[in-house]
Scaffold this motif. Sequence first.
Motif, PDB file in Angstrom:
ATOM      1  N   TYR A  27      57.511   3.201  53.513  1.00 43.36           N
ATOM      2  CA  TYR A  27      56.651   4.036  54.113  1.00 43.36           C
ATOM      3  C   TYR A  27      56.883   4.582  55.322  1.00 43.36           C
ATOM      4  CZ  TYR A  27      51.991   5.618  55.646  1.00 43.36           C
ATOM      5  OH  TYR A  27      50.999   6.559  55.931  1.00 43.36           O
ATOM      6  N   ARG A  28      56.790   5.784  55.521  1.00 46.80           N
ATOM      7  CA  ARG A  28      57.103   6.528  56.781  1.00 46.80           C
ATOM      8  C   ARG A  28      57.402   5.508  58.030  1.00 46.80           C
ATOM      9  NH1 ARG A  28      54.294  12.155  58.914  1.00 46.80           N
ATOM     10  NH2 ARG A  28      55.926  12.765  59.915  1.00 46.80           N
ATOM     11  N   GLY A  29      58.877   5.378  58.387  1.00 46.88           N
ATOM     12  CA  GLY A  29      59.452   4.704  59.175  1.00 46.88           C
ATOM     13  C   GLY A  29      59.732   3.439  58.736  1.00 46.88           C
ATOM     14  N   ALA A  30      59.442   2.883  57.790  1.00 46.41           N
ATOM     15  CA  ALA A  30      59.885   1.780  56.690  1.00 46.41           C
ATOM     16  C   ALA A  30      60.444   0.678  57.571  1.00 46.41           C
ATOM     17  CB  ALA A  30      60.852   2.178  55.600  1.00 46.41           C
ATOM     18  N   GLY A  31      59.957  -0.344  58.148  1.00 49.44           N
ATOM     19  CA  GLY A  31      60.703  -1.369  59.081  1.00 49.44           C
ATOM     20  C   GLY A  31      60.538  -1.035  60.465  1.00 49.44           C
ATOM     21  N   THR A  37      59.287  13.662  43.047  1.00 52.49           N
ATOM     22  CA  THR A  37      60.092  12.484  43.644  1.00 52.49           C
ATOM     23  C   THR A  37      60.739  12.827  44.859  1.00 52.49           C
ATOM     24  OG1 THR A  37      61.777  10.845  43.036  1.00 52.49           O
ATOM     25  CG2 THR A  37      62.071  12.978  42.195  1.00 52.49           C
ATOM     26  N   GLN A  38      61.282  12.098  45.696  1.00 53.05           N
ATOM     27  CA  GLN A  38      61.979  12.375  46.896  1.00 53.05           C
ATOM     28  C   GLN A  38      63.495  12.216  46.377  1.00 53.05           C
ATOM     29  OE1 GLN A  38      59.133   9.915  49.351  1.00 53.05           O
ATOM     30  NE2 GLN A  38      61.097  10.156  50.483  1.00 53.05           N
ATOM     31  N   ILE A  39      63.706  11.362  45.132  1.00 53.37           N
ATOM     32  CA  ILE A  39      65.141  10.982  44.965  1.00 53.37           C
ATOM     33  C   ILE A  39      65.479  11.596  43.357  1.00 53.37           C
ATOM     34  CG2 ILE A  39      65.211   9.225  46.535  1.00 53.37           C
ATOM     35  CD1 ILE A  39      64.357   7.361  44.005  1.00 53.37           C
ATOM     36  N   PRO A  40      65.722  12.713  43.003  1.00 56.95           N
ATOM     37  CA  PRO A  40      66.283  13.291  41.815  1.00 56.95           C
ATOM     38  C   PRO A  40      67.430  12.590  41.431  1.00 56.95           C
ATOM     39  CG  PRO A  40      66.154  15.287  43.521  1.00 56.95           C
ATOM     40  CD  PRO A  40      65.643  13.959  44.136  1.00 56.95           C
ATOM     41  N   HIS A  41      68.313  12.635  42.371  1.00 56.50           N
ATOM     42  CA  HIS A  41      69.685  11.929  42.205  1.00 56.50           C
ATOM     43  C   HIS A  41      69.630  10.508  41.637  1.00 56.50           C
ATOM     44  CE1 HIS A  41      70.291  15.679  44.415  1.00 56.50           C
ATOM     45  NE2 HIS A  41      71.496  15.803  43.676  1.00 56.50           N
ATOM     46  N   ILE A  42      69.047   9.776  42.761  1.00 54.42           N
ATOM     47  CA  ILE A  42      69.078   8.413  42.298  1.00 54.42           C
ATOM     48  C   ILE A  42      68.155   8.001  41.064  1.00 54.42           C
ATOM     49  CG2 ILE A  42      68.085   6.021  43.162  1.00 54.42           C
ATOM     50  CD1 ILE A  42      68.725   7.314  46.087  1.00 54.42           C
ATOM     51  N   GLY A  52      54.631  17.554  47.156  1.00 49.86           N
ATOM     52  CA  GLY A  52      53.798  17.740  48.093  1.00 49.86           C
ATOM     53  C   GLY A  52      53.630  16.268  48.936  1.00 49.86           C
ATOM     54  N   GLY A  53      54.604  16.282  49.686  1.00 50.19           N
ATOM     55  CA  GLY A  53      54.569  15.135  50.538  1.00 50.19           C
ATOM     56  C   GLY A  53      55.227  13.708  49.525  1.00 50.19           C
ATOM     57  N   GLY A  54      55.554  12.657  50.530  1.00 49.12           N
ATOM     58  CA  GLY A  54      56.100  11.498  49.787  1.00 49.12           C
ATOM     59  C   GLY A  54      55.816  10.207  50.862  1.00 49.12           C
ATOM     60  N   PHE A  55      56.399  10.427  52.045  1.00 51.86           N
ATOM     61  CA  PHE A  55      56.129   9.619  53.103  1.00 51.86           C
ATOM     62  C   PHE A  55      56.988   8.211  52.665  1.00 51.86           C
ATOM     63  CE2 PHE A  55      52.249  11.985  53.412  1.00 51.86           C
ATOM     64  CZ  PHE A  55      52.609  12.788  54.417  1.00 51.86           C
ATOM     65  N   GLY A  56      57.857   8.300  51.885  1.00 52.65           N
ATOM     66  CA  GLY A  56      58.493   7.065  51.220  1.00 52.65           C
ATOM     67  C   GLY A  56      57.953   6.555  49.956  1.00 52.65           C
ATOM     68  N   SER A  57      56.904   7.111  49.436  1.00 48.08           N
ATOM     69  CA  SER A  57      56.498   6.497  48.200  1.00 48.08           C
ATOM     70  C   SER A  57      57.038   7.240  47.167  1.00 48.08           C
ATOM     71  CB  SER A  57      54.687   6.591  48.109  1.00 48.08           C
ATOM     72  OG  SER A  57      54.432   8.230  48.122  1.00 48.08           O
ATOM     73  N   LYS A  58      57.616   8.292  47.483  1.00 48.28           N
ATOM     74  CA  LYS A  58      58.429   8.868  46.176  1.00 48.28           C
ATOM     75  C   LYS A  58      59.788   8.458  46.207  1.00 48.28           C
ATOM     76  CE  LYS A  58      54.630  12.068  45.619  1.00 48.28           C
ATOM     77  NZ  LYS A  58      53.953  13.524  45.745  1.00 48.28           N
ATOM     78  N   LEU A  59      59.879   7.443  47.067  1.00 52.30           N
ATOM     79  CA  LEU A  59      61.495   7.206  47.268  1.00 52.30           C
ATOM     80  C   LEU A  59      61.571   5.790  46.162  1.00 52.30           C
ATOM     81  CD1 LEU A  59      63.288   5.662  50.135  1.00 52.30           C
ATOM     82  CD2 LEU A  59      64.143   5.654  47.993  1.00 52.30           C
ATOM     83  N   ASN A  60      61.388   6.022  44.972  1.00 52.65           N
ATOM     84  CA  ASN A  60      61.224   5.067  44.017  1.00 52.65           C
ATOM     85  C   ASN A  60      61.541   5.495  42.538  1.00 52.65           C
ATOM     86  OD1 ASN A  60      60.651   2.110  43.524  1.00 52.65           O
ATOM     87  ND2 ASN A  60      59.309   2.148  45.225  1.00 52.65           N
ATOM     88  N   VAL A  61      61.607   4.167  41.752  1.00 56.44           N
ATOM     89  CA  VAL A  61      61.508   4.407  40.321  1.00 56.44           C
ATOM     90  C   VAL A  61      60.527   3.816  39.504  1.00 56.44           C
ATOM     91  CG1 VAL A  61      63.081   4.120  38.366  1.00 56.44           C
ATOM     92  CG2 VAL A  61      64.242   4.662  40.657  1.00 56.44           C
TER      93      VAL A  61
END
Lengths: 793, 273
Positions: A370-374, A225-230, A254-263
Amino acid sequence: MTATETPAATTVLGSRLLRKEDPALLTGEGRYVDDLVVPGALWLGLVRSTVAHARVSVDVGPALDAPGVVAAFTGDDLLDAWAAPLPCAWPVTEDMKAPEHRPVAAGTACYVGDIVAVVVAESRAAARDAVEAVLVDYDELPAVVDLEEAAEDRVLVHEDLGTNRSYTWELTPDADAVERAFAEAAHTVSERYVQQRLIPAAMEPRGVVVVPAPHGGEYTVYSSTQIPHILKVMLAATTGVPEHKIRVIAPAVGGGFGSKLNVYAEEVLALALARKLGRPVRWTEERSEAAVATIQGRGQIQHIELAADAAGKVTAVRVRLLADLGAYLQLVTPGIPLLGAFLYHGVYDIPAYSFSCTGVFTTKTPTDAYRGAGRPEATYAIERAMDALAVEVGVDPAEIRRRNFIPTDAFPYSSAPGLVFDSGDYEPALARALEMVGYEELRAEQARRRESGSTAHLGVGISFYVEMCGLAPSRVLASLNFGAGGWEAATVRVLPTGMVQVVTGTSPHGQGHETSWSMIVADRLGVDPDHVEVLHSDTDVSPHGLDTYGSRSLAVGGTAVWHACEKVVAKARTIAAHQLEVAEEDLEFSGGQFQVRGSPDRAMPIQAVAFQAFLAHDLPEGMEPGLSAQVVWDPPNFTFPFGAHIAVVEVDEETGRVQLLRYVAVDDCGNQVNPLIVEGQVHGGILQGVAQALWEEAAYDGDGNLRSATLADYLVPSAAEAPSYELDHTVTPSPTNPMGVKGVGEAGTIGAAPAVMNAIVDALSPLGVTDIDMPASPHRVWSAIRAAKEAQQ
Amino acid sequence: MIPAKFDYVRAGSAAEAIAALGEHGDEAKLLAGGHSLLPLMKLRLATPAVLVDVGRLDDLRYIRDAGDQIAIGALTRHHDLETSDLLAEQCPMLRHVAHLVGDPQVRHRGTIGGSLAHADPASDLPAAVLALGGTLVARGPDGEREIAATEFFTGFLESALAGDELLTEIRVPKVPGAGWSYQKFNRRAQDWAIVGVAAVRNGTTGVALVNMGTTPLRATAVEEALAGGASAAEAAERADEGTEPTADLNASEEYRRHLARVLTRRALEEAGA
């Protein structure tokens, strides 16, 4: 380079230090979630809907009879496992409509990949076999795939919501001004662009391992994950396990590009089932599973209109978006289009502004960051539209941009949609990029080819982006109704031996934080970067943090490290002054030494101060022992990096094949901590943006089946497709933070897609082609050429 | 990622492999380089009960001078082909085509026999061998037989091999100095061709098409036109005659037909036909 560079305090900042992270990663020493050896762990297998929209009835009985299977559950079986549904932390409007999102669907599946049952088995292979044994009966409902059709509500994704439209979010500070500008315009353009869906395709798929402690009801969650705290907070909320009983560790990621900014469902399922079964539970995503089970990016239809005066000076921009949310709202799904909502005027001084976005449900995998997001979407729309305006006005694409740039003396610049751009200096970056690419010669070569009737059409495409990075000032997030703050925490500890530990709340997954944070500490404390250890991505080690996404880590997290160092130096100065028996003002700190002014032989290195702070034998009255400091930094503003990108393409008229001949980028991310890392980010970012322009598309059929579900059909480029990057940079420091840094993780992706597409349209303009949707596959380009030729006949 | 359960038999010789095929019948699949079969198994699109591994039959891994032909053992890897001096001299097209298969990992594991026996119409090597007018040697319980490449590909992923036959050798004519071309049209270097055209000019001109139907195809209309004195451009206009290309994410049927004509013209021009 262009001239605003601020000299670094030491030679460490700004040097091309090799990444500390790499030896371990390159020699296979990195430990990813799937590498963890956990004795006795059970494996999850997810039964996923093979139908986009259906009422499902599920019989897990046959799976229970399969060898090695420990348990199997339907959605109904697990209803009591949840304290709350899967979270969406960004309700963008008061009246936003959100379907209940359970980890295992109960009753209705709403996209191909929606989890309808879960099996638990003694081995990964047994879990995989058991998935096939589960009987799922599908009572099919109509799929809703096309975004514009979905917005018409003829078929509903979620019957109970009564509409597919989740929300409409508007930002029109002065509607009359916009109307007036269009009424008085000498030129207008009105364009429709499609942002296809993209599959993030991080090199490491997702994975999770949950290990329960035998006593005490505690759980250690390892997640890619990109977000262990959240994630920790959200796991507590969804499962009801108290937050203080959960420890989340993101090992090598190994990379996320935003996809691992999630629950994700799999994360909460692993925790819930580890609790239920009292054994470690794990899951590793398969590649083709990731195509449907991990969020997808982009997915918008954009209408953009520009009003301009006779000289091509833009007076208003009006944008109407449809955003494809997919079947459910994931963590920040609804807010992604809005991260671009303030940037549809790009780098141009446009006084009147109108933006509106409607988020729409479809029976497809949810979309999210996803990388850049918006921001790539916003940049694409304005940069394509500026090229269309250049054609309309009859000036060169470079010139139309120059006429509209926010002037350098306007910074800090208050934009019509309400942001304050911290700093910018756009002309030099464009001039440098044009010089590097040899713009005039290319235009001459293009004219020669056109003259000769060549079918190898040369095209040159410019894009100039600005992005808002350094997410984010907490009070701004509050105004957007975002469910968290935007601060970041750092602790810097000088240990008794003079070695330094940094604890950061950011959570790297490829960015090189260990190197960069070490360089900041080396710069501030005058120590060797190799004497700095950076601790991260473990909520017990680093309890405070808001993780890594949105090009925030350096501008926010790195700045927190910088400030913590300053606090350490301040305390060390007090101790040194005390022990050297001089006033603090008489001490000069440089190169790691507190030096008494005018007395070259009287000095104390910071390592000695740290030891004295540890001994506590002789500290100033009332001072606490130890030399460490913690800082939580909430940035006062975003940062606004920018850059000029130019793509040169050759298009084969006969086959529609596009060849990317050259790619020039002049980026400005403020001061650079490590140019090697900056270039790496720019390289990868550019290729990812080029990939959207030329290769990648999550393609669905009319029934909602993903047709590009493997990497044979979903065309992630390899090194063989990458252009040779021609890079340079300008340096316009940010006044938002003391290092003057801005962030660069998403820049390349934001700049690249419009540069390539503008180049293709430029190449084919003599044939009458004015637009091509992404990805510009040979088939699509050939079709566009043919259609344009037919229209001209 | 995880294939369905299967049994695994490692063949110590061609005879053992043939015997194992005889024993297990339709349940068995031969495993050579594994670069077509294993991905299908991992996606569970193929679920053979038994894998007969012939990957270690090193006596079937060679590139030999055989008079007016070159004999290639079926287990010769693409990498061996793309680096062969003999092929460089005597049949440079085959060497070049092997170099365009997949990516380096695939070329170091995949075998020419596996590629031909898999009979994928989108693969490169079958079309090359077809254009060259090659011959395939199959060994079964009753001994060896030769099959002309033109007779070998019988349907989608189907060949003239019997269930208990092992492809052992591929023979291609020596064509030193012959004009040739291989036009592979794809979007990424590692991909299968959307359409491909192999042409070799050795007295008469052989032309074969990739991904223009259920099997690798000879472009017979083109060959006839050339034999009848048509120019390259004229002949190429007939490239899609008799083909039945499919539509997929990369191409419509119509676009494939168009590509076949354009690429055939380019191939013929490059081959000097």
